[in-house]
Design a protein around this motif. Structure first.
Motif, PDB file in Angstrom:
ATOM      1  N   GLU A  18       0.837  -1.206   0.000  1.00 28.93           N
ATOM      2  CA  GLU A  18       0.000   0.000   0.000  1.00 28.93           C
ATOM      3  C   GLU A  18       0.870   1.253   0.000  1.00 28.93           C
ATOM      4  O   GLU A  18       0.556   2.230  -0.670  1.00 28.93           O
ATOM      5  N   LYS A  22       0.632   4.261  -2.641  1.00 29.89           N
ATOM      6  CA  LYS A  22       0.297   5.628  -2.220  1.00 29.89           C
ATOM      7  C   LYS A  22       1.441   6.590  -2.525  1.00 29.89           C
ATOM      8  O   LYS A  22       1.213   7.715  -2.945  1.00 29.89           O
ATOM      9  N   ASP A  26      -0.271   9.004  -4.873  1.00 29.78           N
ATOM     10  CA  ASP A  26      -0.918  10.081  -4.128  1.00 29.78           C
ATOM     11  C   ASP A  26       0.075  11.014  -3.436  1.00 29.78           C
ATOM     12  O   ASP A  26       0.082  12.203  -3.650  1.00 29.78           O
ATOM     13  N   TRP A  27       0.918  10.450  -2.588  1.00 34.25           N
ATOM     14  CA  TRP A  27       1.762  11.288  -1.741  1.00 34.25           C
ATOM     15  C   TRP A  27       2.877  11.945  -2.535  1.00 34.25           C
ATOM     16  O   TRP A  27       3.233  13.073  -2.284  1.00 34.25           O
ATOM     17  N   LYS A  34       1.259  10.837   7.873  1.00 40.07           N
ATOM     18  CA  LYS A  34       0.053  10.173   7.375  1.00 40.07           C
ATOM     19  C   LYS A  34      -0.576   9.369   8.516  1.00 40.07           C
ATOM     20  O   LYS A  34       0.138   8.717   9.276  1.00 40.07           O
TER      21      LYS A  34
END
Lengths: 302, 292
Positions: A18, A22, A26-27, A34
């Motif tokens: 994951e 991410k 996303d990040w 987070k």
């Protein structure tokens, strides 16, 4: 001397998978903390550590409404250099400040989850699929000279099954058991109870050790000692799925003299960086190239 | 996976006749397991695309975490007491008496593993191919560590007790592995299916080869494969379910012969009992498992 069973982090491959996704999607270069969470188990009876398990579902914001969970933060650094440069004592101090604030403002009585928080500093090398991480579950060293005495639940007039059923029904991580009325009370009632021998603080405890409470009880004791500065002892029930135990903790407080010069509200020292399998205070590295590296996976599937 | 896509969801209950389960029966049996063995929990899919619509969203598969595994199967073979337990198992899943693979004089499982393997090009697990990389580790973990000068007297420390004399193999320190066990529903074979993920004593994921050490000899090379998990975005070792239905039917019959009728909600207890023959050293909770 009282002892508290520390946590051991169990980060599975699903968790890092994951993180990979991410981080890439996303990040990206965002290094802000987070939110993560861990489901704790009260069913462990083997071993000598409390398990802090993180998996593919630990990064989703949805916190489970059933069972015991602990929330925390993941500090994922972009470079190995910034991971190396992290000021570890500064980090634990600022986390301890937050916990201490929830104690001095008495917010913990409404939301006891504020007392148990963890954070993980990490670096993920997404080219080589090597991961470095280090977990910290801050515990305030307060009050001082804590001693423990194990007492059977029956001597407290408590019944394991009734307590556990109450916990399962309400999902309170901490609640009270009144010895006088043999009733369960909400934690916020602790303010109105002034006799330490009439009340037990029941803490859902992932400790698998029959003669020692888990790490999370430390901050509960700090909170109780701060709430009732006159108390020199307190009855805790370490609630587990089987065989809960009662523990009488006694301590000395730097109370009277310190409150005079305002030191009572000074943030106590905190401990809690995780030790590795060799009992050293060190980060942990994991090589997951065999799980994630497309080249290796290709070779294997041939 | 393709086979699964084109197999219609089983609707009709016929577990007693054939040993297979419908998804509804799997959920009922799972609920029963979670209720009686709370170390097991229901879990959801890792992302929405993985949700299998024939199962409830929050009940996609069953999981139990951090299950200890104190010994390798090989070490167990030395223990007569435990051997007996295995031999009580019935049918083709019984651990056979081929004692040849237990080499009492050479404690070198890696070598042996390689001989057994067809493609013996893979290096033994003790020396992974990327060991060169380890030398150029960009991080000296020792250097990064915190000073240990601040003693915390309230930290619980395990008392190091010497290993019992009869217990140790060539003076080796016991290495406790932990496993996460998953029971998924296999739509193609219409049976529960076990996936498992192991970690070593340093909490590092085990390689597939290392995982094989925890499967009983009869299974490790035949029935264990590494496949994509249906609900989580990972590949994991799994016990291949092609013979599960047959085996379960046999166990159900055996149970019936003793004059008891197995309710479908008890199916997973029987399944866990059966799985125990495959992973005899992984100490998951099968205390509720049905006595045959």
């Amino acid at each position: 001397m009282a002892t508290f069973v520390p946590f051991v982090t169990c980060l599975d491959t699903g968790f890092w998978n994951e993180v990979n996704k991410k981080k890439l999607n996303d990040w990206k270069l965002d290094e802000t903390p987070k939110c993560i969470s861990s489901q704790l188990s009260l069913h462990q009876t083997e071993g000598f550590k409390c398990h802090l398990s993180l998996s593919y579902d630990s990064l989703s914001s949805l916190e489970s409404t059933t069972g015991l969970s602990m929330s925390g933060t993941l500090l994922l650094y972009n470079t190995i250099e910034s991971f190396k440069m992290v000021d570890k004592s500064d980090l634990i101090r600022s986390e301890a400040e937050k916990i201490w604030e929830s104690i001095t403002t008495r917010k913990w009585l409404q939301n006891p989850r504020l007392l148990s928080q963890f954070f993980i500093i990490a670096f993920a090398d997404l080219k080589k699929f090597k991961y470095y991480y280090w977990t910290c579950v801050p515990a305030l060293v307060y009050p001082s000279e804590i001693k423990q005495e194990i007492t059977p639940l029956s001597s407290l007039g408590a019944d394991h099954k009734i307590l556990f059923d109450f916990y399962r029904k309400n999902n309170f991580p901490i609640f009270l058991y009144s010895k006088q009325s043999s009733k369960m009370l909400e934690l916020s009632e602790l303010e109105n109870n002034t006799n330490p021998d009439e009340i037990c603080v029941v803490v859902a405890d992932p400790s698998p050790v029959a003669y020692s409470a888990g790490w999370m009880v430390r901050n509960v004791l700090a909170a109780v000692a701060h709430l009732h500065p006159t108390w020199k002892h307190c009855h805790i029930i370490s609630l587990r799925s089987a065989d809960s135990i009662g523990i009488k903790y006694t301590w000395t407080l730097p109370s009277a003299e310190c409150s005079a010069d305002g030191a009572q509200n000074a943030v106590p020292k905190a401990v809690g960086w995780e030790r590795n399998a060799n009992d050293k205070l060190q980060p942990i590295s994991v090589d997951l190239s065999k799980e994630f590296d497309p080249k290796i996976l290709m070779e294997r599937s041939v | 996976q393709i086979g699964e896509t084109f197999t219609p969801v089983l609707r009709e209950s016929k577990f007693r006749e054939t040993g297979v389960l419908t998804p509804e029966e799997y959920v009922a049996a799972g609920d029963h397991l979670v209720h009686h063995c709370p170390t097991w929990k229901w879990a959801g899919a890792s992302d929405p695309s993985k949700i299998r619509t024939f199962l409830p969203i929050d009940k996609q598969f069953l999981i139990t975490r951090n299950v200890p595994c104190h010994k390798r199967c090989k070490q167990m073979e030395y223990d007569e007491k435990l051997e007996k337990i295995i031999n009580e198992e019935d049918g083709e899943y019984q651990t056979s008496d081929e004692t040849g693979w237990v080499d009492t004089h050479h404690y070198e499982k890696e070598h042996e593993k390689n001989e057994e393997k067809e493609q013996s090009t893979a290096p033994p697990p003790a020396a992974p191919e990327d060991s060169d990389d380890d030398d150029e580790e960009p991080l000296d973990l020792d250097e990064l560590g915190l000073d240990d000068d601040e003693e915390d007297p309230n930290r619980f420390v395990v008392e190091k007790k010497p290993l019992a004399a009869g217990n140790d193999n060539s003076g080796e320190v016991e290495k406790v592995r932990t496993y996460d066990l998953h029971i998924c529903y296999d739509k193609y074979y219409q049976v529960p299916r076990l996936f498992l993920m192991g970690y070593d004593e340093n909490r590092r994921p085990l390689t597939v080869e290392q995982t094989y050490e925890d499967f009983s000899a009869d299974h490790s090379n035949k029935t264990i494969t590494v496949e994509a998990h249906p609900s989580v975005d990972l590949t994991m070792p799994t016990v291949h379910p092609c013979k599960h239905a047959e085996m379960m039917k046999r166990l159900i019959n055996q149970y019936a012969e003793s004059g008891k009728v197995l309710g479908v909600h008890e199916y997973l207890f029987l399944f866990l009992k059966f799985v125990q023959a495959v992973i005899p050293t992984i100490e998951y909770d099968y205390t509720r498992a049905i006595k045959l």
